[in-house]
Design a protein around this motif. Structure first.
Motif, mmCIF file in Angstrom:
data_model
loop_
_atom_site.group_PDB
_atom_site.id
_atom_site.type_symbol
_atom_site.label_atom_id
_atom_site.label_comp_id
_atom_site.label_asym_id
_atom_site.label_seq_id
_atom_site.Cartn_x
_atom_site.Cartn_y
_atom_site.Cartn_z
ATOM 1 N N LEU A 266 -36.240 -20.904 -22.908
ATOM 2 C CA LEU A 266 -34.787 -20.857 -23.085
ATOM 3 C C LEU A 266 -34.074 -20.874 -21.740
ATOM 4 C CD1 LEU A 266 -32.398 -20.618 -24.992
ATOM 5 C CD2 LEU A 266 -32.702 -18.129 -24.983
ATOM 6 N N TRP A 267 -34.653 -20.220 -20.730
ATOM 7 C CA TRP A 267 -34.081 -20.203 -19.382
ATOM 8 C C TRP A 267 -34.054 -21.611 -18.790
ATOM 9 C CZ3 TRP A 267 -31.106 -18.377 -15.932
ATOM 10 C CH2 TRP A 267 -31.330 -18.542 -14.562
ATOM 11 N N VAL A 268 -35.132 -22.354 -18.972
ATOM 12 C CA VAL A 268 -35.179 -23.741 -18.482
ATOM 13 C C VAL A 268 -34.097 -24.586 -19.155
ATOM 14 C CG1 VAL A 268 -36.580 -25.852 -18.466
ATOM 15 C CG2 VAL A 268 -37.630 -23.653 -17.876
ATOM 16 N N LEU A 269 -33.919 -24.388 -20.468
ATOM 17 C CA LEU A 269 -32.907 -25.153 -21.200
ATOM 18 C C LEU A 269 -31.492 -24.785 -20.737
ATOM 19 C CD1 LEU A 269 -32.211 -27.134 -23.468
ATOM 20 C CD2 LEU A 269 -32.242 -25.201 -25.067
ATOM 21 N N LEU A 270 -31.230 -23.495 -20.563
ATOM 22 C CA LEU A 270 -29.897 -23.070 -20.140
ATOM 23 C C LEU A 270 -29.582 -23.543 -18.725
ATOM 24 C CD1 LEU A 270 -29.664 -19.443 -21.589
ATOM 25 C CD2 LEU A 270 -28.536 -21.510 -22.411
ATOM 26 N N GLN A 271 -30.589 -23.585 -17.866
ATOM 27 C CA GLN A 271 -30.363 -24.117 -16.526
ATOM 28 C C GLN A 271 -29.957 -25.588 -16.575
ATOM 29 O OE1 GLN A 271 -34.178 -22.864 -14.695
ATOM 30 N NE2 GLN A 271 -32.927 -21.929 -13.089
ATOM 31 N N GLU A 272 -30.487 -26.291 -17.564
ATOM 32 C CA GLU A 272 -30.132 -27.704 -17.736
ATOM 33 C C GLU A 272 -28.709 -27.845 -18.251
ATOM 34 O OE1 GLU A 272 -31.282 -31.769 -17.423
ATOM 35 O OE2 GLU A 272 -32.436 -29.974 -16.900
ATOM 36 N N TRP A 273 -28.346 -26.966 -19.191
ATOM 37 C CA TRP A 273 -27.030 -27.061 -19.816
ATOM 38 C C TRP A 273 -25.951 -26.305 -19.048
ATOM 39 C CZ3 TRP A 273 -28.395 -26.189 -25.737
ATOM 40 C CH2 TRP A 273 -29.093 -27.311 -26.196
ATOM 41 N N LEU A 274 -26.333 -25.190 -18.405
ATOM 42 C CA LEU A 274 -25.376 -24.355 -17.655
ATOM 43 C C LEU A 274 -25.943 -24.118 -16.260
ATOM 44 C CD1 LEU A 274 -24.713 -21.702 -20.458
ATOM 45 C CD2 LEU A 274 -23.229 -23.628 -19.866
ATOM 46 N N PRO A 275 -25.802 -25.083 -15.364
ATOM 47 C CA PRO A 275 -26.450 -25.000 -14.036
ATOM 48 C C PRO A 275 -26.085 -23.758 -13.234
ATOM 49 C CG PRO A 275 -25.606 -27.204 -14.449
ATOM 50 C CD PRO A 275 -25.075 -26.346 -15.548
ATOM 51 N N GLY A 276 -24.949 -23.160 -13.501
ATOM 52 C CA GLY A 276 -24.518 -22.009 -12.696
ATOM 53 C C GLY A 276 -25.005 -20.664 -13.174
ATOM 54 N N ILE A 277 -25.800 -20.639 -14.227
ATOM 55 C CA ILE A 277 -26.242 -19.364 -14.792
ATOM 56 C C ILE A 277 -27.208 -18.660 -13.848
ATOM 57 C CG2 ILE A 277 -28.210 -20.327 -16.047
ATOM 58 C CD1 ILE A 277 -27.549 -18.353 -18.329
ATOM 59 N N HIS A 278 -27.120 -17.322 -13.780
ATOM 60 C CA HIS A 278 -27.962 -16.524 -12.886
ATOM 61 C C HIS A 278 -29.033 -15.781 -13.679
ATOM 62 C CE1 HIS A 278 -25.522 -17.220 -9.326
ATOM 63 N NE2 HIS A 278 -24.434 -16.969 -10.056
ATOM 64 N N ALA A 279 -30.207 -15.719 -13.123
ATOM 65 C CA ALA A 279 -31.320 -15.022 -13.785
ATOM 66 C C ALA A 279 -30.996 -13.554 -14.029
ATOM 67 C CB ALA A 279 -32.589 -15.155 -12.951
ATOM 68 N N ALA A 280 -30.259 -12.931 -13.104
ATOM 69 C CA ALA A 280 -29.921 -11.507 -13.240
ATOM 70 C C ALA A 280 -29.011 -11.257 -14.435
ATOM 71 C CB ALA A 280 -29.247 -11.014 -11.963
ATOM 72 N N ALA A 281 -28.265 -12.280 -14.845
ATOM 73 C CA ALA A 281 -27.409 -12.134 -16.023
ATOM 74 C C ALA A 281 -28.169 -12.480 -17.301
ATOM 75 C CB ALA A 281 -26.177 -13.037 -15.898
ATOM 76 N N TYR A 282 -29.100 -13.429 -17.191
ATOM 77 C CA TYR A 282 -29.792 -13.923 -18.380
ATOM 78 C C TYR A 282 -30.890 -12.985 -18.871
ATOM 79 C CZ TYR A 282 -33.310 -16.490 -21.033
ATOM 80 O OH TYR A 282 -34.231 -16.848 -21.968
ATOM 81 N N TRP A 283 -31.818 -12.609 -17.991
ATOM 82 C CA TRP A 283 -33.024 -11.904 -18.443
ATOM 83 C C TRP A 283 -32.751 -10.537 -19.079
ATOM 84 C CZ3 TRP A 283 -37.427 -13.922 -19.693
ATOM 85 C CH2 TRP A 283 -37.808 -15.139 -19.134
ATOM 86 N N PRO A 284 -31.853 -9.706 -18.535
ATOM 87 C CA PRO A 284 -31.589 -8.419 -19.215
ATOM 88 C C PRO A 284 -31.054 -8.614 -20.638
ATOM 89 C CG PRO A 284 -30.779 -8.342 -16.969
ATOM 90 C CD PRO A 284 -31.159 -9.762 -17.223
ATOM 91 N N VAL A 285 -30.149 -9.588 -20.811
ATOM 92 C CA VAL A 285 -29.587 -9.831 -22.141
ATOM 93 C C VAL A 285 -30.674 -10.327 -23.098
ATOM 94 C CG1 VAL A 285 -27.970 -11.238 -23.485
ATOM 95 C CG2 VAL A 285 -27.279 -10.304 -21.261
ATOM 96 N N PHE A 286 -31.496 -11.260 -22.610
ATOM 97 C CA PHE A 286 -32.557 -11.794 -23.466
ATOM 98 C C PHE A 286 -33.537 -10.701 -23.878
ATOM 99 C CE2 PHE A 286 -36.896 -13.350 -23.953
ATOM 100 C CZ PHE A 286 -36.730 -14.229 -25.010
#
Length: 396
Positions: free
Chosen positions: A25-45
């Motif tokens: 999902l992280w790989v896909l979001l990086q493709e769709w939302l290039p500005g997303i940060h891992a620090a914001a994504y992983w805790p929520v996931f």
């Protein structure tokens, strides 16, 4: 120690599975939302991935609504996780094959991601329809015993209601309406009426809905494994008795010339000092020329029940796997994981259940109720000849 070790292993496996899903999902979001940060994504996931477990943590009364929200979110995520475990390895396999054949993969992540999400949406919608749209399955059973009537006995059966925060009053009201429309002589609830905790059952007044069930000769229930997990068996049986539903715990009642036998769930063998009675011990002293209908939540011990003289055995528990391809597993774990089996003279019926555990999603299974027409010696079905009778039968 074994339970602790099993818990640790389970958490490790869940962690690895969810890292695998989360990375895709992280790989896909990086493709769709290039500005997303891992620090914001992983805790929520991770909170979403483990929300079902978080929702089961005891919380103060003021925070219980938050816990219920986590449990609901986590339930749906469990379905998403199972779909992902099936679809993502296939996606990776396709990627590997295309890479080896030299096909351009610049758009693969976007196209594959959109395809997987679209399939997930279809699975969730179809699975939700199967979970909330109930079918009534009818079985006509011939039993060579008599109760002195020419009219078949109508028995309504429901198992695995899993009443709680997800399966609530709306679904329960539909069940009561469907069962009462059968005009049953006997209503049987074959275990797992509760989804672990009794709190939402009491808070939402579900007992008052169950109270509306009408059986000419009574309404009876047995315990399932989830009543044991909830730890409120005494309170549950008292509440059910107060609304006229007898919870049979290794007990037998005779009603309208028929024995209704209720076994304790198999879980009692591990969670109660005395375990549970054998089928033979439970039937000791009964007049076995009379019809015997037995409820045993988990579908085991068919041979023993047949030898003991049981005529009809009713079980649930398996949900028929609930979400495919789990039914391939349940089919191998149980002699019968769903449907009908005639073993010698014993009629065995295993229901896929009315409610759901975890996500209200079903694939390759349906929410179902069972209607039995028990045709006894000397009785006939409407518009049919007597099953076994030397005299003329008169329909009442």
């Amino acid at each position: 120690m074994r339970m602790l070790a099993s818990g640790i292993i389970m958490l490790l496996v869940l962690g690895l599975v969810n890292f695998y899903i989360g990375w895709h999902l992280w790989v896909l979001l990086q493709e769709w939302l290039p500005g997303i940060h891992a620090a914001a994504y992983w805790p929520v996931f991770l909170v979403i991935a483990f929300s079902y477990i978080i929702g089961r943590v005891p919380l103060p009364k003021a925070l219980k609504p938050v816990g219920r929200l986590f449990k609901v979110v986590g339930s749906y995520y469990l379905a998403c996780m199972e779909f992902a475990v099936i679809l993502l390895p296939l996606t990776d396999l396709v990627y590997g094959v295309l890479a080896l054949t030299g096909v351009g993969l610049s758009a693969f992540v976007t196209e594959a991601g959109a395809t997987v999400l679209a399939l997930l949406a279809v699975f969730l919608l179809w699975g939700s329809r199967n979970a909330w749209s109930t079918v009534v399955r009818s079985h006509r059973l011939k039993v060579d015993k008599s109760i002195g009537t020419s009219v078949p006995l109508t028995v309504a059966v429901a198992s695995d209601l899993h009443l709680g925060n997800i399966v609530g009053n709306r679904h329960l009201r539909r069940m009561v309406t469907e069962i009462n429309a059968m005009n049953p002589d006997i209503v049987l609830l074959a275990g797992d009426v509760l989804d672990d905790s009794i709190e939402p059952f009491i808070r939402n007044g579900m007992d008052q809905q169950l109270k509306q069930l009408k059986g000419r000769y009574g309404v009876y229930a047995v315990l399932g494994n989830h009543e044991y997990y909830g730890g409120s068996i005494a309170q549950y049986t008292e509440v059910m008795n107060n609304i006229g539903i007898k919870v049979l715990q290794d007990e037998v009642v005779e009603t309208s010339g028929v024995y209704v036998v209720g076994r304790k769930d198999k879980t009692a063998e591990a969670m109660e000092a005395g375990g549970r009675l054998s089928v033979e011990a439970l039937l000791d002293g009964l007049d076995r020329t009379k019809p015997i209908i037995m409820m045993d939540h988990q579908p085991t011990g068919f041979e023993l029940a047949a030898r003991a003289g049981v005529d009809v055995l009713l079980s649930g528990h398996t949900h028929r796997g609930q979400i495919a391809p789990n039914h391939w597993i349940t089919r191998r774990l149980f002699e019968l994981d769903w449907g009908y089996l005639l073993k010698d003279k014993l009629h065995v019926i295993v229901s896929s259940g009315y409610g759901t555990w975890g996500p209200p999603i079903r694939l390759a299974s349906r929410s179902e109720l069972i209607k039995l027409e028990v045709v006894l010696e000397g009785s006939m079905s409407y518009n049919e000849e007597p099953v076994t009778s030397t005299a003329k039968a008169v329909l009442i």
